[in-house]
Enzyme design. Structure first.
Site, PDB file in Angstrom:
ATOM      1  N   CYS A   2      29.918   4.778  -9.951  1.00  0.00           N
ATOM      2  CA  CYS A   2      30.706   4.413  -8.781  1.00  0.00           C
ATOM      3  C   CYS A   2      29.725   4.281  -7.625  1.00  0.00           C
ATOM      4  O   CYS A   2      28.574   4.687  -7.723  1.00  0.00           O
ATOM      5  CB  CYS A   2      31.718   5.501  -8.466  1.00  0.00           C
ATOM      6  N   ARG A  27      28.241  -1.351  -8.860  1.00  0.00           N
ATOM      7  CA  ARG A  27      28.315  -0.046  -9.541  1.00  0.00           C
ATOM      8  C   ARG A  27      29.715   0.216 -10.103  1.00  0.00           C
ATOM      9  O   ARG A  27      29.945   1.228 -10.744  1.00  0.00           O
ATOM     10  CB  ARG A  27      27.930   1.076  -8.580  1.00  0.00           C
ATOM     11  N   TRP A  74      34.336   3.029 -10.779  1.00  0.00           N
ATOM     12  CA  TRP A  74      34.379   2.647 -12.193  1.00  0.00           C
ATOM     13  C   TRP A  74      34.989   3.855 -12.892  1.00  0.00           C
ATOM     14  O   TRP A  74      34.383   4.926 -12.929  1.00  0.00           O
ATOM     15  CB  TRP A  74      32.986   2.349 -12.730  1.00  0.00           C
ATOM     16  N   ASN A  98      30.702  10.288  -7.375  1.00  0.00           N
ATOM     17  CA  ASN A  98      30.210   9.434  -8.456  1.00  0.00           C
ATOM     18  C   ASN A  98      29.672  10.367  -9.535  1.00  0.00           C
ATOM     19  O   ASN A  98      28.872  11.244  -9.249  1.00  0.00           O
ATOM     20  CB  ASN A  98      29.088   8.524  -7.946  1.00  0.00           C
ATOM     21  N   GLY A  99      30.151  10.208 -10.747  1.00  0.00           N
ATOM     22  CA  GLY A  99      29.631  11.043 -11.845  1.00  0.00           C
ATOM     23  C   GLY A  99      30.765  11.760 -12.539  1.00  0.00           C
ATOM     24  O   GLY A  99      31.914  11.330 -12.476  1.00  0.00           O
ATOM     25  N   GLU A 479      20.824  -9.605 -28.494  1.00  0.00           N
ATOM     26  CA  GLU A 479      21.044  -9.798 -27.051  1.00  0.00           C
ATOM     27  C   GLU A 479      22.041 -10.921 -26.814  1.00  0.00           C
ATOM     28  O   GLU A 479      22.909 -10.835 -25.958  1.00  0.00           O
ATOM     29  CB  GLU A 479      19.704 -10.090 -26.374  1.00  0.00           C
ATOM     30  N   LYS A 483      25.474 -10.552 -24.697  1.00  0.00           N
ATOM     31  CA  LYS A 483      25.768 -11.423 -23.547  1.00  0.00           C
ATOM     32  C   LYS A 483      27.142 -12.064 -23.706  1.00  0.00           C
ATOM     33  O   LYS A 483      27.942 -12.075 -22.789  1.00  0.00           O
ATOM     34  CB  LYS A 483      24.693 -12.512 -23.419  1.00  0.00           C
ATOM     35  N   GLU A 486      30.107  -9.442 -23.562  1.00  0.00           N
ATOM     36  CA  GLU A 486      30.328  -8.681 -22.324  1.00  0.00           C
ATOM     37  C   GLU A 486      30.832  -9.555 -21.178  1.00  0.00           C
ATOM     38  O   GLU A 486      31.412  -9.054 -20.225  1.00  0.00           O
ATOM     39  CB  GLU A 486      29.075  -7.924 -21.894  1.00  0.00           C
ATOM     40  N   HIS A 502      24.224  -9.359 -47.398  1.00  0.00           N
ATOM     41  CA  HIS A 502      24.605  -7.963 -47.711  1.00  0.00           C
ATOM     42  C   HIS A 502      25.918  -7.563 -47.036  1.00  0.00           C
ATOM     43  O   HIS A 502      26.112  -6.412 -46.659  1.00  0.00           O
ATOM     44  CB  HIS A 502      23.478  -7.015 -47.281  1.00  0.00           C
ATOM     45  N   LYS A 601      27.294  -2.350 -13.327  1.00  0.00           N
ATOM     46  CA  LYS A 601      25.895  -2.771 -13.448  1.00  0.00           C
ATOM     47  C   LYS A 601      24.989  -1.600 -13.786  1.00  0.00           C
ATOM     48  O   LYS A 601      24.020  -1.753 -14.505  1.00  0.00           O
ATOM     49  CB  LYS A 601      25.433  -3.410 -12.129  1.00  0.00           C
TER      50      LYS A 601
HETATM   51  C1  AGP Z   1      23.280  -5.868 -20.059  1.00  0.00           C
HETATM   52  O1  AGP Z   1      23.752  -7.189 -19.895  1.00  0.00           O
HETATM   53  C2  AGP Z   1      24.345  -4.838 -19.789  1.00  0.00           C
HETATM   54  N1  AGP Z   1      24.847  -4.958 -18.487  1.00  0.00           N
HETATM   55  C3  AGP Z   1      23.923  -3.434 -20.163  1.00  0.00           C
HETATM   56  O2  AGP Z   1      23.780  -3.402 -21.562  1.00  0.00           O
HETATM   57  C4  AGP Z   1      22.604  -2.911 -19.538  1.00  0.00           C
HETATM   58  O3  AGP Z   1      21.508  -3.598 -20.093  1.00  0.00           O
HETATM   59  C5  AGP Z   1      22.468  -1.418 -19.882  1.00  0.00           C
HETATM   60  O4  AGP Z   1      23.549  -0.741 -19.291  1.00  0.00           O
HETATM   61  C6  AGP Z   1      21.151  -0.794 -19.412  1.00  0.00           C
HETATM   62  O5  AGP Z   1      21.080  -0.840 -18.005  1.00  0.00           O
HETATM   63  P1  AGP Z   1      19.656  -0.532 -17.310  1.00  0.00           P
HETATM   64  O6  AGP Z   1      18.718  -1.595 -17.755  1.00  0.00           O
HETATM   65  O7  AGP Z   1      19.937  -0.560 -15.841  1.00  0.00           O
HETATM   66  O8  AGP Z   1      19.210   0.830 -17.787  1.00  0.00           O
END
Ligand code: AGP
Length: 606
Positions: A2, A27, A74, A98-99, A479, A483, A486, A502, A601
């Site tokens: 958050c 955040r 969040w 936050n936390g 990756e 992408k 998400e 497999h 993020k």
């Molecule tokens: C990546 O597109 C995602 N948003 C997520 O997997 C991100 O890479 C992950 O949370 C790690 O974040 P960081 O690089 O800030 O540690």
């Protein structure tokens, strides 16, 4: 995950609080709210969903007051509804948090037994009633806050204001970041320097366990035991981080297109373009002698580490043990004597990655971190910082930070190869030259963007998408799947192409697009066989390759032509097509590309 902010201002603060929250939306953005003290009384406004809903409410019901706190959420405990939105408040105190308060249930039971009534499902409300209980016992606000902090366990950052005190704000940090901003007769509190950038660049970062009493004349920081401590005031560069989308529709699009420039900046930090040599910082270990490298990260950063593993093992012959941080932190992995542990993180605040760093540090490892925020907690707890010079990455889906992480790891692999004698000077020159060509190749790929817009219109109908890759490009398949899922919410899975037979091949039919990440390298022919297996079952193949379509040996749904490049750099180049596929599919589907549902993020909680 958050964002929290607080202001002791010389004018009404509501507008500035919202402005700061806008820069903290990365955040989390399930709900937002602010509270202020006006003539000794607390008042607040909260709204579910995006910040614009709070702004609308404030336009209809303005808040006065020159002291206030704000929060963008969040959800961890409690649904993302207004009732659970911060600030949590009664007639004596307001709190933003936050936390996670790990012992919230025990405290909730204790406070309920004392007659306090809980109206939300959150752990945060426990803090509210705990501080209030100490106030009701006659404690002054500072004492009440300190006593309450000593009862809390978990990882949190929080801000408090009090009825009857319009020149007092208390902050505390135990895990997630928290910073103090120093203004002229104004003082600030924020999750990071970006939030405070329009107000001040004079920042004090609280250390883990610190708490602070703030008035307009300054801040007094204390350690957990209540002893006064000094923390430096630093000049933040955050003011340059005030970014906007420019002429792009989304931050993600802007950041994809910034890659040629920021990859260049990052490479320039580690390469001497004139001599064609790598100039790598001292990591505090002898790369020629270490027996193993440990790596840990999350999400996209983890996939960067996976590519790094292929490079370090192939070019420097160093074994690499890599794991996702949420597993590594609990695995109690044995560590080599005097080993090197590398942590990769865009934000530098990811809780699982930080916990893994602390485990390795406690095991006597030298700690290096590949981070995009040099003032982040992970950076500040490392022995060596390996910065990515991607600039602020606002889109929740990581793009330019990923290719900059790869750039750093590529340079590390060359430096390690030279230190261990597995790469000659001529090898070094060849690989460095290949790296210096990456920005130009990325530009070439970006110029073919219309192909991806066309592809997106068919991909958007898919329910499941498979991504295949081999060798150092297998992590790019992983990756690509991340992408897509998400930001478009389409289920996607990355797989090693050799694993298809497999199990996953059972998924294949004419409704399943299969994205094949396959440069024409030493494994290309093996992947051609996999494509033929897919085609034979009606799978819709989308081939990303510098090889011509004719070499696929089977019918293709789409062929995304890539430039010829040195095999070493293919992971950097092939990251861009999978980013573009995800971006344009999400745009075609109308999802919120920069702030996808349920995500944030920076994941600063477990
Ligand atoms: C990546 O597109 C995602 N948003 C997520 O997997 C991100 O890479 C992950 O949370 C790690 O974040 P960081 O690089 O800030 O540690």
């Amino acid at each position: 995950m958050c964002g929290i902010v607080g202001i002791l201002g010389s004018k009404p603060v509501a507008e500035d609080l919202v402005d700061a929250l806008r820069r903290l939306e990365y955040r989390g953005y399930d709900s937002a709210g602010i509270a202020t003290v006006e003539n000794g009384h607390l008042d607040r406004r909260r709204a579910e969903g995006k910040l614009k809903n709070l702004e609308l409410k404030l336009s209809e019901q303005p808040l006065k007051g020159r002291a206030g706190i704000g929060h963008t959420r969040w959800a961890t405990h409690g649904r993302p509804i207004e009732r659970n939105a911060h600030p949590h408040m009664n007639d004596r105190v307001a709190v933003v948090h936050n936390g996670i308060i790990e012992n919230f249930q025990e405290l909730r039971d204790e406070l309920t037994a004392k007659g306090y009534e809980f109206e939300t499902e959150t752990d945060t409300e426990t803090i509210l009633h705990l501080v209030t209980d100490y106030l009701n016992q006659g404690c002054r606000p500072v004492e009440a806050a300190h006593k309450a902090l000593q009862r809390l366990s978990g990882a949190f950052a929080l801000g408090l204001i009090f009825a009857g005190h319009d020149d007092l704000m208390i902050g505390a940090r135990r895990g997630p970041p928290l910073a103090i901003g120093h203004g002229k007769n104004e003082m600030y509190l924020g999750s990071d320097a970006i939030a405070l950038a329009p107000f001040t660049d004079a920042i004090t970062y609280l250390e883990d366990g610190d708490w602070v009493v703030i008035t307009r004349s300054g801040a007094q920081i204390y350690d957990t035991a209540g002893n006064p401590v000094e923390r430096p005031i630093v000049r933040s560069v955050a003011s340059s981080l005030l970014v906007d989308k420019g002429n792009y529709r989304h931050f993600m699009a802007k950041e994809i297109h910034e890659q040629p420039e920021v990859i260049s900046h990052t490479l320039a930090h580690y390469l001497d373009m004139a001599t064609g040599k790598v100039v790598f910082p001292d990591l505090g270990v002898d790369l020629a002698k270490i027996s193993r490298i440990t790596m840990s990260a999350c999400g996209t950063a983890y996939y960067a580490g996976l590519v790094g593993k292929y490079w370090l093992e192939r070019y420097a012959r160093i074994p690499v043990d890599i794991d996702v941080a949420s597993e590594f932190r609990y695995r109690e992995a044995p560590m080599p004597e005097g080993g090197l542990a590398i942590f990769i993180s865009q934000s530098g605040e990811t809780a699982d990655t930080l916990a893994s760093l602390r485990y390795c540090k406690a095991q006597g490892q030298k700690i290096a971190s590949v981070v995009n925020v040099r003032t982040s907690t992970i950076a500040r707890e490392s022995h060596a910082i390996l910065p990515t010079l991607a600039g602020p990455e606002i889109g929740v889906a990581s793009t330019k930070a990923f290719t900059c992480q790869l750039s750093v790891l590529a340079c590390l692999a060359i430096a390690a190869g030279r230190a261990r004698g597995t790469l000659s000077e001529a090898d070094e020159k060849e690989l460095v030259r290949a790296l210096t060509e990456v920005p130009r190749h990325v530009n070439t790929i970006l110029r073919s963007e219309p192909m991806y817009e066309t592809l997106a219109h068919s991909l958007q109908k898919a329910k499941d998408v498979l991504y295949l890759g081999r060798g150092q490009n297998f992590p790019i398949a992983l990756e690509g799947a991340l992408k897509l899922k998400e930001i478009s919410y389409i289920h996607a899975e990355g797989y090693a192409a050799g694993e298809l037979k497999h199990g996953p091949i059972a998924l294949i039919d004419e409704n399943v697009p299969v994205v094949v990440v396959a440069p024409e390298d030493d494994l290309f022919e093996k992947t051609v066989s996999n494509m033929q297996e897919v085609a034979a079952r009606g799978g819709q193949i989308i081939l990303i390759s510098n090889a011509p379509a004719s070499k696929a040996g089977c019918k293709l749904h789409t062929h995304l032509q890539m430039p010829d490049a040195h095999p070493f750099t293919n992971p950097l180049l092939y990251a861009v097509p999978v980013q573009l596929i995800a971006y344009h599919t999400a745009v075609a589907m109308g999802t919120d590309v920069d702030q996808p549902r349920n995500l944030a993020k920076s994941v600063t909680v477990e």
